[in-house]
Write a protein that holds these residues in place. Sequence first.
Motif, PDB file in Angstrom:
ATOM      1  N   THR A  68       0.962  -1.274   0.050  1.00 34.84           N
ATOM      2  CA  THR A  68       0.027  -0.030  -0.045  1.00 34.84           C
ATOM      3  C   THR A  68       0.714   1.371   0.082  1.00 34.84           C
ATOM      4  O   THR A  68       1.782   1.549   0.814  1.00 34.84           O
ATOM      5  CB  THR A  68      -0.941  -0.048   1.298  1.00 34.84           C
ATOM      6  N   LYS A  69       0.622   2.312  -0.943  1.00 33.98           N
ATOM      7  CA  LYS A  69       1.372   3.210  -1.112  1.00 33.98           C
ATOM      8  C   LYS A  69       0.649   4.431  -0.014  1.00 33.98           C
ATOM      9  O   LYS A  69      -0.889   4.347  -0.219  1.00 33.98           O
ATOM     10  CB  LYS A  69       1.293   3.874  -2.436  1.00 33.98           C
ATOM     11  N   ILE A  70       1.370   4.884   0.923  1.00 35.65           N
ATOM     12  CA  ILE A  70       0.637   5.779   1.884  1.00 35.65           C
ATOM     13  C   ILE A  70       0.840   7.351   1.516  1.00 35.65           C
ATOM     14  O   ILE A  70       2.208   7.661   1.252  1.00 35.65           O
ATOM     15  CB  ILE A  70       1.043   5.436   3.366  1.00 35.65           C
ATOM     16  N   LEU A  71      -0.214   8.174   1.389  1.00 36.29           N
ATOM     17  CA  LEU A  71       0.032   9.604   1.106  1.00 36.29           C
ATOM     18  C   LEU A  71      -0.428  10.210   2.438  1.00 36.29           C
ATOM     19  O   LEU A  71      -1.654  10.210   2.644  1.00 36.29           O
ATOM     20  CB  LEU A  71      -0.689   9.761  -0.105  1.00 36.29           C
ATOM     21  N   PHE A  72       0.302  10.628   3.293  1.00 37.59           N
ATOM     22  CA  PHE A  72      -0.381  11.072   4.599  1.00 37.59           C
ATOM     23  C   PHE A  72       0.056  12.701   4.713  1.00 37.59           C
ATOM     24  O   PHE A  72       1.098  13.137   4.413  1.00 37.59           O
ATOM     25  CB  PHE A  72       0.985  10.644   5.633  1.00 37.59           C
ATOM     26  N   ALA A 109      -8.038   4.029  -0.991  1.00 33.97           N
ATOM     27  CA  ALA A 109      -8.929   4.276   0.250  1.00 33.97           C
ATOM     28  C   ALA A 109      -8.575   5.830   0.493  1.00 33.97           C
ATOM     29  O   ALA A 109      -7.295   6.142   0.714  1.00 33.97           O
ATOM     30  CB  ALA A 109      -8.535   3.571   1.188  1.00 33.97           C
ATOM     31  N   VAL A 110      -9.621   6.692   0.745  1.00 30.68           N
ATOM     32  CA  VAL A 110      -9.425   7.914   1.353  1.00 30.68           C
ATOM     33  C   VAL A 110      -9.931   7.554   2.742  1.00 30.68           C
ATOM     34  O   VAL A 110     -11.386   7.565   2.902  1.00 30.68           O
ATOM     35  CB  VAL A 110     -10.245   9.066   0.719  1.00 30.68           C
ATOM     36  N   VAL A 111      -9.158   7.582   3.990  1.00 31.38           N
ATOM     37  CA  VAL A 111      -9.665   7.097   4.944  1.00 31.38           C
ATOM     38  C   VAL A 111     -10.049   8.219   6.073  1.00 31.38           C
ATOM     39  O   VAL A 111      -9.438   9.219   6.058  1.00 31.38           O
ATOM     40  CB  VAL A 111      -8.308   6.397   5.941  1.00 31.38           C
ATOM     41  N   THR A 112     -11.104   8.132   6.548  1.00 25.64           N
ATOM     42  CA  THR A 112     -11.774   9.041   7.313  1.00 25.64           C
ATOM     43  C   THR A 112     -11.856   8.759   8.951  1.00 25.64           C
ATOM     44  O   THR A 112     -12.200   9.518   9.779  1.00 25.64           O
ATOM     45  CB  THR A 112     -13.338   9.446   7.038  1.00 25.64           C
ATOM     46  N   LEU A 117      -4.093   9.432   3.766  1.00 21.79           N
ATOM     47  CA  LEU A 117      -4.427   9.503   5.389  1.00 21.79           C
ATOM     48  C   LEU A 117      -4.256  10.992   5.486  1.00 21.79           C
ATOM     49  O   LEU A 117      -3.198  11.625   5.708  1.00 21.79           O
ATOM     50  CB  LEU A 117      -3.308   8.584   6.054  1.00 21.79           C
ATOM     51  N   ASN A 118      -5.220  11.731   5.657  1.00 23.08           N
ATOM     52  CA  ASN A 118      -5.381  13.053   6.079  1.00 23.08           C
ATOM     53  C   ASN A 118      -5.890  13.137   7.572  1.00 23.08           C
ATOM     54  O   ASN A 118      -7.010  12.824   7.793  1.00 23.08           O
ATOM     55  CB  ASN A 118      -6.021  13.907   5.232  1.00 23.08           C
ATOM     56  N   PRO A 119      -5.082  13.352   8.559  1.00 24.01           N
ATOM     57  CA  PRO A 119      -5.682  13.383  10.024  1.00 24.01           C
ATOM     58  C   PRO A 119      -6.756  14.052  10.118  1.00 24.01           C
ATOM     59  O   PRO A 119      -7.588  13.977  11.008  1.00 24.01           O
ATOM     60  CB  PRO A 119      -4.650  13.615  10.948  1.00 24.01           C
ATOM     61  N   GLU A 120      -6.910  15.304   9.464  1.00 22.99           N
ATOM     62  CA  GLU A 120      -7.942  16.452   9.690  1.00 22.99           C
ATOM     63  C   GLU A 120      -9.225  15.700   9.373  1.00 22.99           C
ATOM     64  O   GLU A 120     -10.251  16.273   9.988  1.00 22.99           O
ATOM     65  CB  GLU A 120      -7.788  17.581   8.743  1.00 22.99           C
ATOM     66  N   LEU A 121      -9.385  14.782   8.507  1.00 29.07           N
ATOM     67  CA  LEU A 121     -10.447  14.350   8.190  1.00 29.07           C
ATOM     68  C   LEU A 121     -11.039  13.399   9.179  1.00 29.07           C
ATOM     69  O   LEU A 121     -12.361  13.417   9.424  1.00 29.07           O
ATOM     70  CB  LEU A 121     -10.331  13.283   6.954  1.00 29.07           C
ATOM     71  N   THR A 122     -10.253  12.983  10.288  1.00 24.01           N
ATOM     72  CA  THR A 122     -10.931  12.235  11.453  1.00 24.01           C
ATOM     73  C   THR A 122     -11.358  13.083  12.659  1.00 24.01           C
ATOM     74  O   THR A 122     -11.652  12.648  13.533  1.00 24.01           O
ATOM     75  CB  THR A 122      -9.542  11.221  11.939  1.00 24.01           C
ATOM     76  N   CYS A 123     -11.163  14.440  12.413  1.00 22.05           N
ATOM     77  CA  CYS A 123     -11.311  15.247  13.554  1.00 22.05           C
ATOM     78  C   CYS A 123     -12.959  15.446  13.789  1.00 22.05           C
ATOM     79  O   CYS A 123     -13.384  15.623  14.863  1.00 22.05           O
ATOM     80  CB  CYS A 123     -10.896  16.672  13.334  1.00 22.05           C
ATOM     81  N   THR A 124     -13.795  14.867  12.789  1.00 23.85           N
ATOM     82  CA  THR A 124     -15.041  15.023  13.141  1.00 23.85           C
ATOM     83  C   THR A 124     -15.545  13.735  13.333  1.00 23.85           C
ATOM     84  O   THR A 124     -16.892  13.478  13.620  1.00 23.85           O
ATOM     85  CB  THR A 124     -16.049  15.369  11.628  1.00 23.85           C
ATOM     86  N   THR A 125     -14.912  12.470  13.769  1.00 25.07           N
ATOM     87  CA  THR A 125     -15.422  11.446  14.168  1.00 25.07           C
ATOM     88  C   THR A 125     -16.095  11.589  15.595  1.00 25.07           C
ATOM     89  O   THR A 125     -15.597  12.009  16.466  1.00 25.07           O
ATOM     90  CB  THR A 125     -14.243  10.527  14.319  1.00 25.07           C
ATOM     91  N   LEU A 142      -2.720   8.780  16.083  1.00 19.30           N
ATOM     92  CA  LEU A 142      -3.746   7.775  16.323  1.00 19.30           C
ATOM     93  C   LEU A 142      -4.031   7.243  14.915  1.00 19.30           C
ATOM     94  O   LEU A 142      -3.579   5.758  14.816  1.00 19.30           O
ATOM     95  CB  LEU A 142      -4.939   8.343  16.914  1.00 19.30           C
ATOM     96  N   MET A 143      -3.820   8.042  13.978  1.00 20.08           N
ATOM     97  CA  MET A 143      -4.237   7.384  12.465  1.00 20.08           C
ATOM     98  C   MET A 143      -3.099   6.577  11.927  1.00 20.08           C
ATOM     99  O   MET A 143      -3.297   5.643  11.445  1.00 20.08           O
ATOM    100  CB  MET A 143      -4.359   8.741  11.826  1.00 20.08           C
ATOM    101  N   TRP A 144      -1.895   7.144  12.203  1.00 20.69           N
ATOM    102  CA  TRP A 144      -0.689   6.394  11.667  1.00 20.69           C
ATOM    103  C   TRP A 144      -0.700   4.942  12.575  1.00 20.69           C
ATOM    104  O   TRP A 144      -0.100   4.056  11.905  1.00 20.69           O
ATOM    105  CB  TRP A 144       0.651   6.763  11.815  1.00 20.69           C
ATOM    106  N   CYS A 145      -1.049   5.132  13.690  1.00 18.68           N
ATOM    107  CA  CYS A 145      -0.915   3.891  14.736  1.00 18.68           C
ATOM    108  C   CYS A 145      -1.805   2.900  13.814  1.00 18.68           C
ATOM    109  O   CYS A 145      -1.611   1.613  13.923  1.00 18.68           O
ATOM    110  CB  CYS A 145      -1.214   4.435  16.153  1.00 18.68           C
ATOM    111  N   GLY A 146      -3.046   3.171  13.506  1.00 18.44           N
ATOM    112  CA  GLY A 146      -4.138   2.486  13.204  1.00 18.44           C
ATOM    113  C   GLY A 146      -3.559   1.739  11.743  1.00 18.44           C
ATOM    114  O   GLY A 146      -4.040   0.712  11.516  1.00 18.44           O
ATOM    115  N   SER A 147      -2.968   2.722  10.807  1.00 15.08           N
ATOM    116  CA  SER A 147      -2.536   1.957   9.562  1.00 15.08           C
ATOM    117  C   SER A 147      -1.300   0.802   9.833  1.00 15.08           C
ATOM    118  O   SER A 147      -1.353  -0.279   9.237  1.00 15.08           O
ATOM    119  CB  SER A 147      -1.817   2.872   8.881  1.00 15.08           C
ATOM    120  N   LEU A 148      -0.414   1.121  10.888  1.00 11.36           N
ATOM    121  CA  LEU A 148       0.715   0.092  11.245  1.00 11.36           C
ATOM    122  C   LEU A 148       0.225  -0.995  12.031  1.00 11.36           C
ATOM    123  O   LEU A 148       0.869  -2.025  12.174  1.00 11.36           O
ATOM    124  CB  LEU A 148       1.816   0.919  11.831  1.00 11.36           C
TER     125      LEU A 148
END
Length: 394
Positions: free
Chosen positions: A10-14, A137-140, A177-185, A246-252
């Motif tokens: 998987t190519k990660i674009l963070f 995947a665009v991960v939210t 992986l844009n962590p900003e997208l997870t701020c509304t979780t 947290l997001m990078w932990c999730g992927s690894l």
Amino acid sequence: MREFEFHVPTKILFGSGAEEKTGAAAAAEGAGRVLVLYGGGSAVRGGLVDRVKLSLAQAGIDCAVKGGVRPNPVLEFALETVREYRDQGIGLVLAVGGGSVMDTAKAVAAGLASSAAGMEEAFRGRAPLGAALGVGAVVTMAASGSETSPTAVLSDGRTHEKLICTSPLLVPRFAILNPELTCTTPPLQTACGAADILMHTLERYCADLGGNALTDALAEGLMRTVVEYGPRCLAEPGDYAARSELMWCGSLSHCGLTGLGRDNGFPVHRLGHELAARYDIPHGMSLTILWPHWARAARRVLAPRLARLARTVFGAAEPEEDAASLACIHAVSAWFEGLGLPVSFAQAPMGREEDQVLAQFAARCTSGGTAPLGGLCPLDYGQVLAVYRAANGG
Ligand code: NZQ
Ligand code: ZN
């Protein structure tokens, strides 16, 4: 060091605004036409789906868009989507969402490359998966790790059984992986996601008593990071630094890195899938309800491991192994509860359950009592039932 294979393609674009690179990432895969899938609407409300469509258009890529994937996603939705798009020249399936959307995208990618029936056979474990289109995947949401895993989990909408398909063909080609997208979780989902991320490494950590020192060090570092930053994401939902960690932990946590050199039956996941499927509760919550009770049952084998975890991740000072292993169970449970998550049926939305239902869960986890629940400490039917009973309040 024990032998292992490790290949995560998987190519990660963070980073901030990373979704603007979606079109280029899809074009690099030679995508042609893309099917964009999303869930119940959170990705639309924030304008994310529009930004993704724009990025695809700027890369000269045509797309079709379909929403409606629900949490604990069902096989039937994936089958319907395959039938709807099978003659439409789709070359890549793009998930915009959390694990439920990513897992559905994987199933649809498999069905579009073969047939709806072939994909269903693979999810029901009757035949190997023969082919799959590429998935992006665009991960939210930081949680499932589906963006780097070879697995997809869907439910049978009729029986509510969780169907699990694992194949290298299902590993996403790229993940944005844009962590900003997870701020509304929502807080509950942030908490459940953090718990799931911890558990992906904790289950691997509990699959052996040692052997690969670097694997253990990576695992402990990842778990310390989740233990610190999961609560920070809850306290400060807009904290970009905390969301990033947290997001990078999730992927690894679920790509295999933190479990190299050890077999894993993911016993607590197996136990938890029964709960998530029956009660439609979040996956992470199903794990927090059961882990403490499973750990007490497995402690006769896992005490050295739990003691080490207590010291390296939770800072426990107990010198005796027995006391430290108990301190570990207490610390993990307290961390779950600190996230606002239940550690028993009684604390969970469904409340206490009838014993005969627990017996059904235990039977399914042990193939009708014929095979123990796997892991370093195999549990037979009676021991599994005892775990469910303990979680149910004795
Ligand atoms: O559907 P929308 O409107 O997008 O809302 C979702 C959903 O209600 C919401 N959400 C996600 N990102 C958001 C957001 N709301 C606001 N802002 C955002 N940025 O969160 C809710 C839950 O989403 P879901 O995708 O279900 O959560 P998660 O990522 O935890 O995925 C859970 C699924 O993954 C499977 C589980 O079994 C479960 O079905 N798993 C998949 C794995 C794999 N493929 O390797 C491994 C895991 O162990 C797990 O089993
Ligand atoms: Zn999980």
